[in-house]
Design a protein around this motif. Structure first.
Motif, mmCIF file in Angstrom:
data_model
loop_
_atom_site.group_PDB
_atom_site.id
_atom_site.type_symbol
_atom_site.label_atom_id
_atom_site.label_comp_id
_atom_site.label_asym_id
_atom_site.label_seq_id
_atom_site.Cartn_x
_atom_site.Cartn_y
_atom_site.Cartn_z
ATOM 1 N N GLY A 1 -2.433 -1.591 4.809
ATOM 2 C CA GLY A 1 -2.179 -0.178 4.622
ATOM 3 C C GLY A 1 -3.460 0.556 4.310
ATOM 4 N N PRO A 2 -3.379 1.877 4.058
ATOM 5 C CA PRO A 2 -4.588 2.686 3.902
ATOM 6 C C PRO A 2 -5.311 2.464 2.586
ATOM 7 C CG PRO A 2 -2.649 4.022 3.495
ATOM 8 C CD PRO A 2 -2.150 2.684 3.964
ATOM 9 N N SER A 3 -6.635 2.382 2.671
ATOM 10 C CA SER A 3 -7.508 2.326 1.497
ATOM 11 C C SER A 3 -8.518 3.456 1.635
ATOM 12 C CB SER A 3 -8.236 0.984 1.420
ATOM 13 O OG SER A 3 -9.332 1.055 0.525
ATOM 14 N N ALA B 1 5.941 6.656 -7.267
ATOM 15 C CA ALA B 1 6.583 5.503 -6.638
ATOM 16 C C ALA B 1 7.916 5.907 -6.009
ATOM 17 C CB ALA B 1 6.791 4.388 -7.659
ATOM 18 N N ARG B 2 8.719 6.660 -6.742
ATOM 19 C CA ARG B 2 10.016 7.108 -6.209
ATOM 20 C C ARG B 2 9.821 8.025 -5.003
ATOM 21 N NH1 ARG B 2 11.352 7.702 -11.861
ATOM 22 N NH2 ARG B 2 12.718 5.977 -12.521
ATOM 23 N N GLN B 3 8.796 8.862 -5.061
ATOM 24 C CA GLN B 3 8.514 9.759 -3.936
ATOM 25 C C GLN B 3 8.213 8.943 -2.674
ATOM 26 O OE1 GLN B 3 4.765 12.077 -4.064
ATOM 27 N NE2 GLN B 3 6.000 13.889 -3.616
ATOM 28 N N PHE B 4 7.389 7.915 -2.822
ATOM 29 C CA PHE B 4 7.057 7.057 -1.686
ATOM 30 C C PHE B 4 8.279 6.302 -1.182
ATOM 31 C CE2 PHE B 4 5.931 2.619 -0.515
ATOM 32 C CZ PHE B 4 5.367 2.879 0.726
ATOM 33 N N LEU B 5 9.037 5.713 -2.097
ATOM 34 C CA LEU B 5 10.192 4.911 -1.695
ATOM 35 C C LEU B 5 11.277 5.773 -1.044
ATOM 36 C CD1 LEU B 5 10.306 2.567 -4.800
ATOM 37 C CD2 LEU B 5 9.634 1.931 -2.477
ATOM 38 N N LYS B 6 11.383 7.023 -1.457
ATOM 39 C CA LYS B 6 12.333 7.935 -0.818
ATOM 40 C C LYS B 6 11.906 8.208 0.621
ATOM 41 C CE LYS B 6 14.568 12.437 -1.376
ATOM 42 N NZ LYS B 6 14.662 13.668 -2.228
ATOM 43 N N LEU B 7 10.606 8.460 0.833
ATOM 44 C CA LEU B 7 10.096 8.655 2.190
ATOM 45 C C LEU B 7 10.254 7.396 3.030
ATOM 46 C CD1 LEU B 7 6.743 10.598 1.583
ATOM 47 C CD2 LEU B 7 8.723 11.444 2.845
ATOM 48 N N PRO C 1 0.829 -1.211 0.000
ATOM 49 C CA PRO C 1 0.000 0.000 0.000
ATOM 50 C C PRO C 1 0.862 1.259 0.000
ATOM 51 C CG PRO C 1 -0.690 -1.542 1.714
ATOM 52 C CD PRO C 1 0.644 -1.995 1.229
ATOM 53 N N ASN C 2 0.460 2.228 -0.778
ATOM 54 C CA ASN C 2 1.120 3.523 -0.827
ATOM 55 C C ASN C 2 0.396 4.491 0.110
ATOM 56 O OD1 ASN C 2 2.677 5.747 -1.561
ATOM 57 N ND2 ASN C 2 2.553 5.313 -3.753
ATOM 58 N N LEU C 3 1.022 5.612 0.396
ATOM 59 C CA LEU C 3 0.406 6.645 1.219
ATOM 60 C C LEU C 3 -0.694 7.349 0.431
ATOM 61 C CD1 LEU C 3 3.740 8.203 2.562
ATOM 62 C CD2 LEU C 3 2.391 6.361 3.591
ATOM 63 N N PRO D 1 5.636 7.651 6.727
ATOM 64 C CA PRO D 1 5.096 6.301 6.507
ATOM 65 C C PRO D 1 4.733 5.584 7.803
ATOM 66 C CG PRO D 1 6.970 6.680 5.073
ATOM 67 C CD PRO D 1 6.899 7.863 6.005
ATOM 68 N N GLU D 2 5.499 5.822 8.877
ATOM 69 C CA GLU D 2 5.229 5.153 10.153
ATOM 70 C C GLU D 2 3.881 5.554 10.754
ATOM 71 O OE1 GLU D 2 9.551 5.174 9.374
ATOM 72 O OE2 GLU D 2 7.982 6.720 9.329
ATOM 73 N N ASP D 3 3.317 6.689 10.298
ATOM 74 C CA ASP D 3 2.024 7.136 10.831
ATOM 75 C C ASP D 3 0.867 6.283 10.338
ATOM 76 O OD1 ASP D 3 3.370 9.131 12.140
ATOM 77 O OD2 ASP D 3 2.444 10.802 11.041
ATOM 78 N N VAL D 4 1.019 5.654 9.164
ATOM 79 C CA VAL D 4 -0.125 4.954 8.570
ATOM 80 C C VAL D 4 0.168 3.513 8.154
ATOM 81 C CG1 VAL D 4 -1.284 7.047 7.763
ATOM 82 C CG2 VAL D 4 0.416 5.971 6.316
#
Length: 247
Positions: free
Chosen positions: A131-133, A54-60, A20-22, A28-31
């Motif tokens: 993860g969040p939906s 995807a890169r934005q998420f993986l960087k975070l 799941p992505n944000l 990321p630890e918040d959700v």
């Protein structure tokens, strides 16, 4: 004495993890739970809806391998069976593979479902991670029927077709009591809200859940009549999920 060795067997397939992505820019630890974080961070191969988010998420997230060394393959809007077979090659070669949507859970309202189906056909283990939906979060917060509901994706853009679609959803909800969920491109939110207010019966309930899981999250649920005095511009350019249920 010679020992006869058996020929090596086939390489065991890797797993396809549904990561799941944000839903917005948050830690990321918040959700995301610890298991999801741990698995996603160790993966080196991903199939993604689009590379930039995807890169934005993986960087975070902070991955075990440097970001530039990760294998990211875009799935495209409507991948053909042959394309899905190509995308599964890392798993076929024994590597674990992550499937990543632009936001929320992969395989839900995105083309990742086709890759999941292909993995099942090939006998590759599919592992959904928690993860969040936005769909489930909006339904949970709406106060509407969580026992019977349907998600319809995007409604038509043209006003006449959009109004007809709203009337169909309202009629379906009135007939069987189901909650009807749908989404819109953020910049079109004011137009959709205006159409809902103009089309729905006064007793129909409408929930708008915007910016879910972020610091600006708002969830408002009321009959359609009170929405008529609201400025729909409040929801301009905000990711939102809609829930409708006839009274």
């Amino acid at each position: 004495m010679s020992v006869k060795r058996s020929p090596p067997g086939p390489t065991p397939a890797g797993r396809l993890y549904l990561v799941p992505n944000l839903l917005g820019i948050v830690p990321p630890e918040d959700v995301l739970p610890a298991r999801t974080l741990a698995i996603a961070r160790r993966l080196a191969h991903f199939v993604v809806e689009n590379a930039k988010p995807a890169r934005q998420f993986l960087k975070l997230l902070g991955t075990a391998s440097p970001l530039q060394q990760l294998d990211l393959a875009e799935i495209g809007e409507r991948p053909a069976p042959q394309r899905c077979a190509e995308l599964l090659q890392p798993a076929r070669s024994g590597n674990d593979l992550g499937l990543l949507s632009d936001a929320g859970c992969p395989g839900i309202a995105d083309p990742g479902a086709l890759l999941v189906a292909a993995a099942h056909r090939e006998g590759i283990a599919v592992v959904p991670l928690v993860g969040p939906s936005a769909i489930l979060l909006a339904l949970m917060a709406s106060g509407m029927n969580g026992q019977g509901f349907a998600f319809h994706g995007y409604l038509p853009v043209k006003p006449e077709a959009r109004g007809a679609a709203i009337r169909r959803l309202e009629a379906a909800s009135r007939q069987d009591g189901t909650a009807q969920l749908f989404i819109e491109t953020p910049y079109r939110n004011p137009a959709l809200i205006g159409a809902l207010v103009a089309t729905c019966q006064p007793g129909t309930r409408l929930c708008i859940a915007a910016d879910l899981t972020t610091a600006t999250e708002t969830v408002e649920s009321a009959k359609s009549a009170p929405w008529r005095g609201r400025d729909p511009g409040d929801y301009a350019k905000r990711p939102a999920m809609y829930v409708l249920q006839a009274g």
